[in-house]
Design a protein around this motif. Structure first.
Motif, mmCIF file in Angstrom:
data_model
loop_
_atom_site.group_PDB
_atom_site.id
_atom_site.type_symbol
_atom_site.label_atom_id
_atom_site.label_comp_id
_atom_site.label_asym_id
_atom_site.label_seq_id
_atom_site.Cartn_x
_atom_site.Cartn_y
_atom_site.Cartn_z
ATOM 1 N N LEU A 16 -46.712 -64.310 -81.898
ATOM 2 C CA LEU A 16 -46.304 -62.950 -83.415
ATOM 3 C C LEU A 16 -47.879 -63.369 -84.260
ATOM 4 O O LEU A 16 -48.131 -61.508 -84.678
ATOM 5 C CB LEU A 16 -44.832 -64.047 -84.439
ATOM 6 C CG LEU A 16 -44.233 -63.232 -83.098
ATOM 7 C CD1 LEU A 16 -42.600 -64.023 -84.342
ATOM 8 C CD2 LEU A 16 -43.666 -61.962 -83.218
ATOM 9 N N THR A 18 -39.629 -63.080 -79.923
ATOM 10 C CA THR A 18 -40.426 -63.018 -80.574
ATOM 11 C C THR A 18 -40.372 -61.865 -80.221
ATOM 12 O O THR A 18 -40.667 -60.684 -80.930
ATOM 13 C CB THR A 18 -41.733 -63.568 -79.978
ATOM 14 O OG1 THR A 18 -42.062 -63.287 -79.180
ATOM 15 C CG2 THR A 18 -42.446 -63.974 -80.232
ATOM 16 N N ALA A 52 -43.324 -69.062 -80.420
ATOM 17 C CA ALA A 52 -43.469 -68.014 -80.985
ATOM 18 C C ALA A 52 -44.360 -67.682 -81.857
ATOM 19 O O ALA A 52 -44.799 -66.130 -82.697
ATOM 20 C CB ALA A 52 -42.311 -68.008 -81.621
#
Length: 260
Positions: free
Chosen positions: A21, A204, A17
Motif C-alpha cells: 500500500l 489491499t 500488505a
C-alpha cells in the motif's frame, strides 16, 4: 490516496500488505502488539507509516489502540489482519484459553465498534471457518476441554460472521472477509502450500479498488475471487445471536458505538 490501518503489521501478511500500500502511494497506519515489536516496523515508519501499539489479546489494550487510531484521524479502510492459531500441543492455563477468541474475534469486533467508522472494513478469515462450532456454547472455553484447532475454527467462523453482519447492519460501509490461503508465514509455517505474495493482495485490493464487484458488500474472497461461505455466517439469526454475545463479553454494542 487512502488512509488505511492494518492490524498485526510487524510481520507476515500484514507487513506485506503495508509495504504494498505504501508502494502504491497510500497513507498507512501499522500496528504492533508491543513497543519491542514496533521496532520491526522501522522500514515502514521510515517511509511515513504511523504506528499504533497494543496487545489485541487484552481488551483494555485494544481500546487503547482504538483511541490511538482515532487521534490520527478517520481511516478510509481498516484491514483486520492480526490473528493467532490455537496450539493443540500446549496445555495452557484456563486464563490462556480466551486468547484465540480475543485476538481473532473480540479485538476486530471491538475495534469495529470503537474506531471512527471507515468506508471499508476487511476481516481476515480462513477456509477453516467452515468447521467452526455454530452452537455459540461456551465461546471463551471456560468449561469445554481445550482444543486449539477447534478454537481457531470457531474464531474464524465468528469473524466471518462479523464481516457479513456489519455489511447488513451498516449499509454505508463496504465490509468483506478474506481467506488469504495457507501461506508460509510464521503462523502458517514453512510447509504452507499457498503463494505468500497472493496472500496479501486481495485485502489491499479490497481496501482501495473501485471495481464494481468489490463494491458489493458482504462477500468472502480468496485471491480476488468470491469463495464459499459457511451457511451459519450467512444466517441472520446466527449473526444477531453472535453479536449479542460479543457485545456482552466486550460491553460494546455496534449499534451504540458509532462515532461521527
Amino acid at each position: 490516496m487512502s488512509r488505511i490501518l492494518i492490524t498485526g503489521s510487524a510481520q507476515g501478511l500484514g507487513h506485506h500488505a503495508a509495504t504494498a500500500l505504501i508502494d502504491d502511494g497510500h497513507q498507512v497506519v501499522v500496528h504492533a502488539r508491543s513497543t519491542h515489536r514496533a521496532a520491526d516496523l522501522s522500514d515502514l515508519t521510515a517511509r511515513g507509516a504511523a504506528v499504533v501499539v497494543g496487545d489485541l489479546a487484552s481488551l483494555e489494550q485494544t481500546r487503547s489502540v482504538a483511541d490511538q487510531v482515532d487521534r490520527l484521524g478517520r481511516m478510509d479502510a481498516v484491514i483486520h489482519n492480526a490473528g493467532v492459531y490455537g496450539d493443540t500441543d500446549r496445555h495452557p492455563s484456563p486464563e490462556d484459553h480466551p486468547r484465540v477468541l480475543t485476538v481473532n474475534t473480540l479485538a476486530p469486533y471491538l475495534l469495529t465498534g470503537l474506531i471512527q467508522r471507515p468506508a471499508r472494513l476487511i476481516y481476515l478469515t480462513s477456509d477453516m471457518h467452515a468447521s467452526g462450532d455454530d452452537s455459540l456454547d461456551d465461546l471463551t472455553w471456560s468449561s469445554r476441554r481445550w482444543n486449539g484447532t477447534q478454537a481457531y475454527c470457531d474464531s474464524k467462523l465468528f469473524v466471518t460472521t462479523l464481516a457479513l453482519a456489519v455489511a447488513r447492519r451498516w449499509p454505508d460501509v463496504i465490509s468483506h472477509a478474506v481467506d488469504p490461503g495457507w501461506v508460509p508465514t510464521r503462523m502458517g509455517g514453512p510447509g504452507a502450500s499457498d503463494d505468500l505474495e497472493q496472500g496479501h493482495l486481495t485485502q489491499t485490493w479490497l481496501a482501495t479498488t473501485d471495481d464494481p464487484e468489490a463494491q458489493r458488500s458482504g462477500q468472502v474472497w480468496k485471491h480476488r475471487r468470491p469463495t464459499e461461505v459457511a451457511a451459519a455466517a450467512q444466517d441472520v439469526t446466527f449473526q444477531d445471536r453472535l453479536l449479542d454475545q460479543l457485545a456482552d463479553i466486550t460491553s460494546c454494542r455496534l449499534t451504540e458505538a458509532r462515532r461521527s
